[in-house]
Design a protein around this motif. Sequence first.
Motif, PDB file in Angstrom:
ATOM      1  N   PRO A 112       0.914  -1.212   0.023  1.00  0.00           N
ATOM      2  CA  PRO A 112       0.046  -0.070   0.041  1.00  0.00           C
ATOM      3  C   PRO A 112       0.855   1.231   0.047  1.00  0.00           C
ATOM      4  O   PRO A 112       1.880   1.014   0.301  1.00  0.00           O
ATOM      5  CB  PRO A 112      -0.646   0.003   1.391  1.00  0.00           C
ATOM      6  CG  PRO A 112      -0.744  -1.674   1.672  1.00  0.00           C
ATOM      7  CD  PRO A 112       0.510  -1.974   1.200  1.00  0.00           C
ATOM      8  N   ASP A 113       0.074   2.457  -0.438  1.00  0.00           N
ATOM      9  CA  ASP A 113       1.095   3.778  -0.557  1.00  0.00           C
ATOM     10  C   ASP A 113       1.791   3.985   0.738  1.00  0.00           C
ATOM     11  O   ASP A 113       2.840   4.454   0.930  1.00  0.00           O
ATOM     12  CB  ASP A 113      -0.057   4.788  -1.188  1.00  0.00           C
ATOM     13  CG  ASP A 113      -0.353   4.425  -2.542  1.00  0.00           C
ATOM     14  OD1 ASP A 113       0.340   3.766  -3.154  1.00  0.00           O
ATOM     15  OD2 ASP A 113      -1.130   5.172  -2.974  1.00  0.00           O
ATOM     16  N   TYR A 114       0.916   3.565   2.015  1.00  0.00           N
ATOM     17  CA  TYR A 114       1.459   4.189   3.241  1.00  0.00           C
ATOM     18  C   TYR A 114       2.802   3.620   3.696  1.00  0.00           C
ATOM     19  O   TYR A 114       3.295   3.868   4.378  1.00  0.00           O
ATOM     20  CB  TYR A 114       0.371   4.087   4.154  1.00  0.00           C
ATOM     21  CG  TYR A 114      -0.313   2.944   4.499  1.00  0.00           C
ATOM     22  CD1 TYR A 114       0.042   1.755   5.180  1.00  0.00           C
ATOM     23  CD2 TYR A 114      -1.395   2.343   3.841  1.00  0.00           C
ATOM     24  CE1 TYR A 114      -0.218   0.431   5.526  1.00  0.00           C
ATOM     25  CE2 TYR A 114      -2.200   1.160   3.904  1.00  0.00           C
ATOM     26  CZ  TYR A 114      -1.457   0.309   4.817  1.00  0.00           C
ATOM     27  OH  TYR A 114      -2.253  -0.853   4.805  1.00  0.00           O
ATOM     28  N   VAL A 115       2.791   2.213   3.217  1.00  0.00           N
ATOM     29  CA  VAL A 115       4.047   1.364   3.506  1.00  0.00           C
ATOM     30  C   VAL A 115       5.115   2.006   2.629  1.00  0.00           C
ATOM     31  O   VAL A 115       6.081   2.148   2.837  1.00  0.00           O
ATOM     32  CB  VAL A 115       3.686   0.004   3.230  1.00  0.00           C
ATOM     33  CG1 VAL A 115       5.131  -0.680   3.207  1.00  0.00           C
ATOM     34  CG2 VAL A 115       2.701  -0.491   4.326  1.00  0.00           C
TER      35      VAL A 115
ATOM     36  N   ALA B 188       5.150 -14.274   3.182  1.00  0.00           N
ATOM     37  CA  ALA B 188       4.110 -13.611   4.139  1.00  0.00           C
ATOM     38  C   ALA B 188       2.929 -13.179   3.837  1.00  0.00           C
ATOM     39  O   ALA B 188       2.024 -13.376   4.632  1.00  0.00           O
ATOM     40  CB  ALA B 188       5.202 -12.806   5.009  1.00  0.00           C
ATOM     41  N   LEU B 189       2.782 -12.427   2.890  1.00  0.00           N
ATOM     42  CA  LEU B 189       1.660 -11.735   2.480  1.00  0.00           C
ATOM     43  C   LEU B 189       0.567 -12.515   1.958  1.00  0.00           C
ATOM     44  O   LEU B 189      -0.637 -12.468   1.941  1.00  0.00           O
ATOM     45  CB  LEU B 189       1.976 -10.774   1.395  1.00  0.00           C
ATOM     46  CG  LEU B 189       2.711  -9.371   1.775  1.00  0.00           C
ATOM     47  CD1 LEU B 189       3.170  -8.577   0.441  1.00  0.00           C
ATOM     48  CD2 LEU B 189       1.581  -8.629   2.310  1.00  0.00           C
ATOM     49  N   LYS B 190       1.170 -13.877   1.400  1.00  0.00           N
ATOM     50  CA  LYS B 190       0.027 -14.823   0.969  1.00  0.00           C
ATOM     51  C   LYS B 190      -0.466 -15.523   2.454  1.00  0.00           C
ATOM     52  O   LYS B 190      -1.427 -16.495   2.220  1.00  0.00           O
ATOM     53  CB  LYS B 190       0.991 -16.018   0.087  1.00  0.00           C
ATOM     54  CG  LYS B 190       0.863 -15.406  -1.318  1.00  0.00           C
ATOM     55  CD  LYS B 190       1.651 -16.603  -2.087  1.00  0.00           C
ATOM     56  CE  LYS B 190       0.923 -17.755  -2.263  1.00  0.00           C
ATOM     57  NZ  LYS B 190      -0.362 -17.414  -3.397  1.00  0.00           N
TER      58      LYS B 190
ATOM     59  N   LEU C 190       7.978  -7.588   9.534  1.00  0.00           N
ATOM     60  CA  LEU C 190       7.112  -6.317  10.077  1.00  0.00           C
ATOM     61  C   LEU C 190       5.936  -5.664   9.084  1.00  0.00           C
ATOM     62  O   LEU C 190       5.015  -5.345   9.220  1.00  0.00           O
ATOM     63  CB  LEU C 190       7.860  -5.647  10.623  1.00  0.00           C
ATOM     64  CG  LEU C 190       8.351  -5.363  12.076  1.00  0.00           C
ATOM     65  CD1 LEU C 190       9.134  -4.215  12.621  1.00  0.00           C
ATOM     66  CD2 LEU C 190       7.024  -5.767  12.914  1.00  0.00           C
ATOM     67  N   LEU C 191       6.752  -5.618   7.736  1.00  0.00           N
ATOM     68  CA  LEU C 191       5.829  -4.879   6.683  1.00  0.00           C
ATOM     69  C   LEU C 191       4.812  -5.815   6.194  1.00  0.00           C
ATOM     70  O   LEU C 191       3.484  -5.184   6.247  1.00  0.00           O
ATOM     71  CB  LEU C 191       6.573  -4.456   5.580  1.00  0.00           C
ATOM     72  CG  LEU C 191       7.824  -3.565   5.636  1.00  0.00           C
ATOM     73  CD1 LEU C 191       8.416  -3.072   4.606  1.00  0.00           C
ATOM     74  CD2 LEU C 191       7.502  -2.328   6.556  1.00  0.00           C
ATOM     75  N   PRO C 192       4.716  -7.134   6.080  1.00  0.00           N
ATOM     76  CA  PRO C 192       3.364  -7.922   5.948  1.00  0.00           C
ATOM     77  C   PRO C 192       2.475  -7.802   7.085  1.00  0.00           C
ATOM     78  O   PRO C 192       1.330  -7.876   7.231  1.00  0.00           O
ATOM     79  CB  PRO C 192       3.888  -9.397   5.613  1.00  0.00           C
ATOM     80  CG  PRO C 192       5.450  -9.021   5.269  1.00  0.00           C
ATOM     81  CD  PRO C 192       5.895  -7.880   5.948  1.00  0.00           C
ATOM     82  N   ALA C 193       3.302  -7.862   8.456  1.00  0.00           N
ATOM     83  CA  ALA C 193       2.427  -7.664   9.578  1.00  0.00           C
ATOM     84  C   ALA C 193       1.423  -6.389   9.503  1.00  0.00           C
ATOM     85  O   ALA C 193       0.294  -6.601  10.059  1.00  0.00           O
ATOM     86  CB  ALA C 193       3.260  -7.679  10.773  1.00  0.00           C
ATOM     87  N   ILE C 194       2.097  -5.179   9.157  1.00  0.00           N
ATOM     88  CA  ILE C 194       1.328  -4.010   9.126  1.00  0.00           C
ATOM     89  C   ILE C 194       0.174  -4.021   8.245  1.00  0.00           C
ATOM     90  O   ILE C 194      -0.942  -3.617   8.346  1.00  0.00           O
ATOM     91  CB  ILE C 194       2.165  -2.756   8.680  1.00  0.00           C
ATOM     92  CG1 ILE C 194       3.178  -2.582  10.037  1.00  0.00           C
ATOM     93  CG2 ILE C 194       1.543  -1.668   8.354  1.00  0.00           C
ATOM     94  CD1 ILE C 194       4.445  -1.732   9.597  1.00  0.00           C
ATOM     95  N   VAL C 195       0.322  -4.583   7.030  1.00  0.00           N
ATOM     96  CA  VAL C 195      -0.676  -4.973   6.031  1.00  0.00           C
ATOM     97  C   VAL C 195      -1.848  -5.827   6.607  1.00  0.00           C
ATOM     98  O   VAL C 195      -2.990  -5.546   6.386  1.00  0.00           O
ATOM     99  CB  VAL C 195       0.141  -5.585   4.788  1.00  0.00           C
ATOM    100  CG1 VAL C 195      -1.330  -5.934   3.663  1.00  0.00           C
ATOM    101  CG2 VAL C 195       0.839  -4.581   3.989  1.00  0.00           C
TER     102      VAL C 195
END
Length: 473
Positions: A107-110, A133-135, A154-159
């Motif tokens: 996403p844009d915010y990431v 992780a995103l899957k 961490l970034l997939p965790a935020i998503v």
Amino acid sequence: MSRYDSRSADPSSYRDRRSDSGFGGASSYGSSVRTSSSKRDYDGAESPRKLDLDGLTPFEKNFYVESPSVAAMSEREVEEYRQQREITVEGRDVPKPVKSFRDVGFPDYVMQEISKAGFFEPTPIQAQGWPMALKGRDLIGIAETGSGKTLAYLLPAIVHVNAQPFLAPGDGPIVLVLAPTRELAVQIQQESTKFGASSKIKSTCIYGGVPKGPQVRDLQKGVEIVIATPGRLIDMLESHNTNLRRVTYLVLDEADRMLDMGFEPQIKKILSQVIIGSPDLKANHAIRQHVDIVSESQKYNKLVKLLEDIMDGSRILIFMDTKKGCDQITRQLRMDGWPALSIHGDKSQAERDWVLSEFKAGKSPIMTATDVAARGLDVKDVKYVINYDFPGSLEDYVHRIGRTGRAGAKGTAYTFFTAANARFAKELITILEEAGQKVSPELAAMGRGAPPSSGHGGFRDRGRGYGGGRHWT
């Protein structure tokens, strides 16, 4: 607009991520937790099958859509890229790695936070780890310090957090990160705060050696991400300052170091409160399951007799509970002429790789292992799995026997079951019956609470024997 910003959602119940719409993806009812009004050892934890799962919040976990540029990569290009970045993968249906941040479709915010940090391309662990992780796939990542592994999870965790309903009063975290030391936990929280700020995601760091008050206040206010050392987290759980009711994203950072530091009991106690996957355990129906009621003293002789019956040069994986037992049984098998090697957590990575290569190549068709090999081990043509020691949970039993019967092949699992394992009998019978397997009268009796008889049965109908198996050259 990012493809992660396309899910229709009720803005009153889902996090506002600068869009009035959100994700497409699979929903699950899997990671939820048990709560208890009293302290209990993890060995006595209730099975997830006994939980009342009514009212649990459904959650989404698959947010990955392969970009056109990644989809266009040929298998040869994928292999060349992995070799170039020194990426090694094992497992089924491993997604292709990404080459750029735009390939991930964050996403844009990431993406804004990535741009602020000055990163110009994903590191190897990120390039391969982010799609997995995103899957929503289970993932074991091995990378050096400074390789970017913290952001890899961490970034997939935020998503993931931004796809879930808001925390309700009394809810614990959505993401739980366990770390071995206070220093590492603090470092992880700094990254979490930096990259989660634009989403208004709250996190806290839970560790010992400091007053509990500020940490308790953070937990009671509600935080989406908790980074914790095992001991202090258990304190917080037992004092009912938080719970793991909403945990749907779990990370063990430096898991090997935590085990080396003796945290295994604490980790098991924490994980016993998180249901990972379906609460209704089912075994692969392509696997024939045999359960033999034995005494502890009978096990080795039973194992040798079984090997004499089934040994035909096929790969045989034997599971033990302990590293010491693994080494002892392997040494005894080799003394008796059986071609066995062992793999467990005390082996160096180089030695594990060598043992695994010998096993895969069939040079040593018998491999003994602790549960370090139960998850993530993908060896083709494992014909037999033997549970010399019954595992500590039914989930581990299903994962262990799942090392055979892969990719449409048939497989067979043999299990030694003792009186000490009797508490698992009823649920094991349920798994056997669901898969259409025979339940022996002895096991059925144990399932009803009867003690095992003095004369124990043996495996029957095990197929042809293997002449000369004890003189392997």
